[in-house]
Scaffold this motif. Structure first.
Motif, PDB file in Angstrom:
ATOM      1  N   VAL A 182       3.915   9.608 -48.066  1.00 56.04           N
ATOM      2  CA  VAL A 182       2.720  10.274 -48.597  1.00 56.04           C
ATOM      3  C   VAL A 182       2.040  11.164 -47.555  1.00 56.04           C
ATOM      4  O   VAL A 182       1.289  12.072 -47.904  1.00 56.04           O
ATOM      5  CB  VAL A 182       1.724   9.226 -49.140  1.00 56.04           C
TER       6      VAL A 182
ATOM      7  N   ARG B 137      -1.461  12.230 -56.637  1.00 52.47           N
ATOM      8  CA  ARG B 137      -0.754  11.455 -55.618  1.00 52.47           C
ATOM      9  C   ARG B 137       0.474  10.777 -56.210  1.00 52.47           C
ATOM     10  O   ARG B 137       1.561  10.816 -55.619  1.00 52.47           O
ATOM     11  CB  ARG B 137      -1.698  10.415 -55.007  1.00 52.47           C
TER      12      ARG B 137
ATOM     13  N   LEU C  24      -6.348  11.930 -50.337  1.00 49.44           N
ATOM     14  CA  LEU C  24      -5.259  11.157 -50.923  1.00 49.44           C
ATOM     15  C   LEU C  24      -5.322   9.678 -50.529  1.00 49.44           C
ATOM     16  O   LEU C  24      -5.072   8.798 -51.353  1.00 49.44           O
ATOM     17  CB  LEU C  24      -3.913  11.749 -50.502  1.00 49.44           C
TER      18      LEU C  24
END
Length: 288
Positions: A20, A90, A45
C-alpha cells in the motif's frame, strides 16, 4: 505460544502490507482522489480507518513523524476526499496492485483464499484495548475478494503490532527521535532517510542523540553500547510479546499453515524491487 512466532509472522506479513505504500497503483489512486504528493496520500490512506481525524491524533498514533509533516497533509486531505471514499479507493488500489504483482492465477487461487481466511481469523482475535489503529482497521467490513481480505487482515495485524510497539516505547521513555535512533544504530534502517522522511531537523535529531548518549545507549560515534544493545533487544522482545495474542488464538497448526502460505507472497514483494532500499521497517530482503 513463543514470542518468536509473533516475530516470524510479522516478517511474513509486513512485506505484503507494504504494497500500500509503494505500489504504483496505490499512488495513482491517491492522486485520483486529489491528494497532493506522496505524503498527503500516505497519511490519508493509512489514517482513513480513524475517520476524519485531525493531525494531532494521527501524529500521536503514527508516533515517529514530526507534527509538521502530518499537519501539511491533514486535515486538508479530508477536504479532498472523505475517509470512506479513501477507504474505497484504497481497497480498489490494493486489488489492482496485488493482481499486478502476483498475477490472476495467484489471487484467484485456493491457497490465497485459505490464507485470507486464516489471517482474518487471527485479525479478529487481536486484542485492541489501547490500540487505536489496530481497532480501527479491525472494525472495517470483511472484503469480498480474498486477496483484498488478506491484505486488510494483515494490515489489522500490522497496526495491532505497531500500537503495541508504541506502548513499549512510551513505557521506556523513548520518544519518536530516540526510537528511530536506536533502530538505526542497530542497523535496521538508515538514519538520514529516517530523519528526512519523518521531517526532523538536525537540531532535534542531535538532541535525541545526546539523550541516548546520556542514557549510555550510544557511544560518541553513534554506535550502540552494550547497554544500548540490551535496551534495543528488550524493546523488540516486549513488542513481540505484545503481538502474540492473535497467534495464540489461531493456534500452532493454523499459524504454521498461514506462515507457509505467506512465504511466497512475501518473497514476491521483497524480490519485486518496489520496497526502497532504506525501507524504515528494515524488511528489504533476505529475512525469509
Amino acid at each position: 505460544m513463543s514470542d518468536t512466532v509473533a516475530r516470524a509472522m510479522w516478517e511474513r506479513f509486513e512485506p505484503v502490507h507494504q504494497v500500500v505504500y509503494f505500489a504504483p497503483e496505490v499512488r495513482a489512486a491517491a492522486d485520483g482522489l486529489g491528494m497532493l504528493g506522496y505524503w498527503m496520500g500516505y497519511f490519508a490512506l493509512r489514517a482513513a480507518p480513524l475517520g476524519p481525524a485531525p493531525a494531532s491524533v494521527v501524529t500521536s498514533c503514527f508516533y515517529v513523524f514530526h507534527p509538521d509533516r502530518v499537519a501539511r497533509a491533514l486535515p486538508d486531505a479530508w477536504g479532498r476526499a472523505a475517509p470512506q471514499d479513501v477507504l474505497t479507493a484504497r481497497a480498489r488500489a490494493v486489488d489492482a496492485a496485488m493482481t499486478s504483482l502476483y498475477g490472476p492465477d495467484v489471487v484467484d487461487s485456493a491457497e490465497l483464499a485459505e490464507a485470507a481466511d486464516l489471517a482474518w481469523e487471527a485479525a479478529l482475535a487481536a486484542d485492541t484495548a489501547g490500540r487505536v489503529l489496530g481497532a480501527a482497521n479491525q472494525a472495517l467490513p470483511r472484503p469480498a475478494q480474498p486477496h483484498v481480505r488478506l491484505w486488510q487482515a494483515l494490515t489489522t495485524l500490522r497496526e495491532h503490532r505497531g500500537d503495541g510497539h508504541v506502548a513499549v516505547l512510551v513505557g521506556r521513555r523513548l520518544g519518536p527521535v530516540g526510537a528511530m535512533l536506536l533502530k538505526c544504530a542497530a542497523g535496521e534502517s538508515d538514519a538520514e532517510f529516517q530523519r528526512q522522511t519523518r521531517k526532523w531537523d538536525l537540531e532535534q535529531w542531535r538532541s535525541g542523540q545526546t539523550e541516548l548518549l546520556e542514557r549510555g545507549w550510544l557511544d560518541e560515534d553513534g554506535r550502540l553500547t552494550k547497554a544500548g544493545t540490551v535496551a534495543h533487544e528488550e524493546v523488540e522482545a516486549e513488542t513481540d510479546a505484545a503481538a502474540a495474542t492473535p497467534w495464540t488464538a489461531l493456534g500452532d497448526r493454523a499459524t504454521a499453515r498461514l506462515a507457509h502460505l505467506l512465504d511466497p507472497l512475501a518473497r514476491t514483494v521483497l524480490d519485486s524491487g518496489i520496497l526502497p532500499a532504506a525501507n524504515p521497517v528494515g524488511l528489504t530482503g533476505g529475512r525469509l
